[in-house]
Design an enzyme around this catalytic site. Structure first.
Site, PDB file in Angstrom:
ATOM      1  N   SER A 838      46.601  40.162  32.731  1.00  0.00           N
ATOM      2  CA  SER A 838      45.422  41.228  32.182  1.00  0.00           C
ATOM      3  C   SER A 838      45.819  42.683  32.144  1.00  0.00           C
ATOM      4  CB  SER A 838      44.189  40.606  32.594  1.00  0.00           C
ATOM      5  OG  SER A 838      44.057  40.889  33.988  1.00  0.00           O
ATOM      6  N   LYS A 881      34.253  41.226  35.467  1.00  0.00           N
ATOM      7  CA  LYS A 881      34.911  42.686  34.991  1.00  0.00           C
ATOM      8  C   LYS A 881      33.847  43.722  34.603  1.00  0.00           C
ATOM      9  CE  LYS A 881      39.545  40.741  34.321  1.00  0.00           C
ATOM     10  NZ  LYS A 881      40.504  40.369  33.190  1.00  0.00           N
TER      11      LYS A 881
END
Length: 936
Positions: A838, A881
């Site tokens: 990511s 996140k």
């Protein structure tokens, strides 16, 4: 020399066994010339023959027999008034002395044969057997006896010599004397030749004060078959004290002696009379604790009228004591009658105390034994009576009836094959003996089979509103789990019945996975059972052991059914992602059958070996990650993800649940104490940043414990506390310095530095990507990475470097920076392992920022996987996140287009204040991060 009938009978029996004709004749002669003790004296001491059972059965063997010579050597001193003393002690008791057997012996014997005694000294008037192993000494003694001069000096060896001499000690052959606990000693004289005068005198190993004794008898013993050693047993009769003056001969040892007399004393002296009376009274007490001492007393009473001789009384008392050798030798060496009486009295007092203690111990033991025996006999009689009356059956019949009574109500719901097995086992149990091992195996097997809830389902509440209320009261948030349980209840309502399900909750520690399982059972009204499989490596814990093994048991699921008593409990399998694997098997594979809705209707446990229906069980599993769960097992689960809590949620949880519990645990329910909102926010942000609330609970308990300490101290000092408020400035005093600093390393990021977003077990965090040049202008264009990166993240770095060189040519055609410069990419927090794809767009942006010397947009964070062609792929952990971005003060976030649906599902509380952009290609990322001034 005198001997009683009792000891004469024992000696006669022993002599007959040893086939010593001359000994037997001597003993029979002594027996014919003895008489019984005066009755009045024995009655006064409580030692008459009629009182033999008055002192209980706990006895000790006496050590000696008391006799006396008739030589009248004057050792008794003045005895003119002793009769009055005795009369005052015992009353007017008539005595008639027995017929005395006299043995003429000289009143003075200047030289005697020395006989060392390893242990007890020989008291005057005492008979003692002595074993002799030296052939020369035996021959000398036999010769002396034949001449009618069998007199020796018996001296106690000193401690070191005694221990050496006793090593060869043999068995005492005088059974009668041994039964009365008389000491049998061993003497082994080496018969060494005369040596020089300068050599150490062997007589020095003996005490100077001994006893002039007569050898009454000598009995040869059989030769030792092991050593070939010849030995004999002497019967020594002590007469008077003597002192060793020197050694005259050594083979065998002859010593020069001085015969000693007691010091003169006044028998009418009040102190001597009182001490004598106390000695007699103590002997009387000793007879109560040890009746066998009566024999010794009888010997004494035969030969001394009414205890008129204090010196002999002192020797008698000392001989009745089990004191050590040094104490008895001290009594032997005392010539003062008063001192001897005092020393004897002290020893007798100790002996009486020992006797009392021994009697008490014996009485307690006998009472316990007799009580247990009586109880046992009564129980056996009771069993027999009940059995005859038909009131009680034997254990086997009772067991069969118990199992049958337990099984019959369930027979209709038990599968036919299982019912057949139970009937066969009951029939088998009836034919087995209770003492056989197979009986216990069959009994335990039937115990489990008949205890299971065959077809017994517990009541459950299929009420959606009730379930919603219970779940909300126990847990804040966790909407996904709550919705799934409500769906389960709704389906059950519509179908009219419920089926088992396998729900797996995955999330970081401390978010309430385990506790929500108990709330689910409460909401459904079902029984609850929990067991953890973390670290489990034995498949028998799931499937059970074979019955052939000792101590075999069913697996956890069968134990669960027996424990809950229903076939539809809620079973929480905790830490399923931490299953072990060992040589005992693979528990994860065993769970495949258990957690498969198509198979667990006929679950087969190794111990029961009959199918068990688990299809109605609601399985709730918990895990922190899914990576360690095998694919086939994960495929059978319905996964519900639990994300970490944001700050606002933690505040609500702390205020609603945790703070109240912490106050009660600290005893502050009635105390006005509180934490301000600002302090609570700082406590959560700087001290308890993890995804769950377990650490927050610990810190709240710590704060309230500190408050409790203050309250307790104030009460001790009689001070009054109105209220206690914990503010931001007080947190350091209560919980110390904050372990977490701000996530932001840079207030303004320079060129080459970009903020990324990462998922962690703690929930989520920001991740900085730093890039700098290490060589320039040499045409290498290499890339170096550090920060403990995993293989996937290293590949993402390589992809980003390759893509960036081509992308830079498009955006800035003349820029050769990446082609000519070697770069170093670092991810801070180097001790923390990092991996995953990511960070692809973040690394690319960092490289472009350095190559173009342009900083990224302020307060921007991004995450997304990048392909070589510039496509941005979806990632996981959107909620975590997003929470990390808010916590770090980020205003703008970039997510892949594929994660838009995940972001839209987040609550408004989480998305508030964030500007989210969703991209599908890197060109869109470039416009938001590096070309933001132009696009704005």
């Amino acid at each position: 020399m005198y001997a009683t009938r009792a000891i004469a009978r024992r000696l006669e029996r022993h002599a007959a066994r040893c086939k010593g004709a001359h000994v037997a004749r001597a003993v029979r002669g002594a027996r014919a010339r003895t008489t019984s003790a005066p009755r009045a004296l024995l009655d006064a001491l409580g030692a008459g023959r009629g009182d033999a059972d008055a002192f209980g059965t706990r006895t000790r063997r006496t050590r000696n027999a008391f006799v006396s010579s008739v030589d009248g050597d004057g050792s008794t001193g003045s005895t003119g008034s002793s009769s009055s003393s005795s009369s005052s002690a015992f009353g007017d008791s008539a005595s008639s002395g027995g017929i005395m057997v006299s043995a003429s012996h000289p009143s003075s014997h200047p030289q005697v044969l020395a006989v060392p005694l390893p242990r007890r000294p020989l008291m005057p008037g005492i008979i003692m057997p002595v074993k002799v192993t030296d052939e020369k000494l035996i021959a000398e003694l036999e010769d002396m006896r034949n001449r009618g001069q069998a007199y020796v000096g018996a001296f106690l060896q000193r401690t070191d010599a005694a221990s050496s001499a006793s090593k060869g000690e043999g068995e005492d052959v005088f059974d009668a004397l041994s039964a009365m606990k008389r000491t049998t000693t061993s003497v082994g004289l080496d018969g060494e030749e005369m040596v020089d005068e300068d050599e150490v005198d062997p007589a020095d190993h003996m005490h100077d004060i001994g006893t002039f004794a007569q050898v009454h008898n000598i009995v040869r013993l059989p030769t030792d078959s092991t050593t070939g050693e010849e030995s004999a047993t002497l019967l020594l009769l002590g007469h008077r004290r003597l002192r060793k003056l020197g050694t005259m001969k050594r083979d065998p040892m002859v010593v020069k002696v001085e015969h000693l007399k007691d010091e003169k004393f006044d028998a009418n002296d009040d102190i001597i009379k009182a001490t004598t009376n106390e000695v007699v009274a103590t002997i009387k007490d000793l007879l109560k604790t040890n009746p066998l001492h009566k024999e010794t007393l009888q010997y004494f009473a035969q030969n001394f009228n009414d205890f008129q001789d204090p010196p002999k009384l002192a020797d008698l008392g000392a001989s009745m004591c089990s004191a050590d050798d040094a104490q008895l030798q001290h009594v032997l060496e005392l010539l003062s009658v008063k001192e001897r009486l005092d020393a004897t009295l002290e020893l007798l007092k100790k002996e009486v105390e020992i006797g009392k203690l021994q009697a008490d111990i014996g009485k307690k033991v006998e009472e316990k034994i007799s009580g247990d025996q009586r109880r046992y006999f009564l129980m056996e009689q009771l069993k027999s009576i009940k059995k005859e009356l038909g009131m009680e059956r034997d254990d086997k019949t009772a067991l069969i009836e118990k199992f049958t009574k337990r099984f019959e109500p369930k027979r209709a719901s038990v599968p036919e094959d299982t019912a057949k097995v139970i009937d066969e086992e009951l029939q088998k149990l009836g034919g087995l003996e209770p003492s056989s091992s197979e009986f216990n195996v069959t009994r335990n097997y039937l115990e489990w089979l008949t205890s299971l809830p065959w077809g017994v389902c517990g009541d459950e509440k299929l009420d959606i509103s009730h379930a919603q209320e219970v779940l909300d009261s126990d847990h804040y948030g966790l909407e996904d789990v709550k919705d799934r349980i409500l769906e389960f209840i709704a389906v059950g309502q519509l179908l009219g019945t419920t089926q088992g399900k396998i729900i797996t909750m995955v999330g970081p520690p401390g978010v309430g996975k385990t506790s929500i399982g108990q709330s689910i059972a409460k909401a459904l009204g079902r029984k609850f059972y929990r067991f953890s499989v973390g670290g489990m490596s034995d498949v028998a814990e799931i499937k059970g052991h074979r019955r052939t093994y000792v101590g075999a048991m069913p697996g956890k699921l069968i134990q669960c059914l027996k424990s809950t008593g229903v076939c539809n409990p809620v079973v929480l399998i905790d830490e399923i992602d931490k299953l072990g694997r060992g040589y005992q098997g693979d528990p994860a594979s065993a769970l495949l059958e258990l957690l498969d809705p198509e198979q667990n209707g006929t679950f087969l446990d190794h111990y029961l070996d009959v199918p068990v229906d688990l299809s109605k069980v609601l399985f709730v599993c918990t895990a922190n990650v899914l990576d360690t769960i095998p694919g086939p097992l994960l495929d059978r689960m319905e996964v519900v993800r639990l994300s970490g809590y944001i700050t606002d949620e933690k505040v609500q949880i702390a205020r609603t649940y945790l703070e109240k519990a912490a106050r009660e645990k600290s005893g502050l329910s009635d105390v006005d104490a509180s934490i301000t909102d600002a302090a609570m926010g700082k406590l959560i942000g700087d001290y308890c940043r993890e995804a769950g609330v377990r650490n927050l609970q610990k810190h709240l308990e710590k704060v309230y414990r500190k408050i409790a300490l203050k309250v307790a101290r104030a009460k001790s000092a009689d001070e009054k506390l109105d209220s206690i408020v914990v503010d931001v400035d007080d947190l350091v005093d209560y919980v110390g310095q904050p372990p977490f600093a701000t996530d932001r390393i840079y207030d303004v990021t320079p060129p080459g530095v970009v903020t990324g977003l990462a998922w962690t077990a703690m929930g989520g965090s920001t991740l900085y990507i730093e890039c700098t040049a290490i060589d320039s202008g040499d045409g290498k264009g290499a890339l170096k990475t550090t920060g403990q990166l995993g293989d996937v993240m290293k590949e993402s770095s390589t992809i980003a470097h390759t893509f960036t060189r081509g992308f830079l040519e498009l955006k800035d055609p003349g820029n050769k920076y990446l082609a000519d410069t070697s770069l170093h990419v670092h991810v801070p927090a180097g001790a923390t392992p990092k991996d995953g794809p990511s960070a692809g767009i973040t690394i690319t942006t960092s490289l472009l920022s350095l190559a173009m010397n342009k900083p990224v947009k302020p307060n921007l964070a991004m995450t997304g996987e990048l392909t070589l062609t510039g496509r941005v792929l979806p990632i996981g952990g959107v909620k975590e996140k997003t929470i990390a971005a808010r916590r770090s003060g980020v205003k703008t976030i970039i997510f892949p287009e594929g994660n838009k649906k995940d972001y839209d599902e987040l609550s408004e509380d989480i998305r508030e204040g964030l500007d989210a952009h969703f991209v599908s290609t890197y060109d869109e990322v470039y416009r938001q991060a590096l070309d933001w001034e132009a696009s704005s």
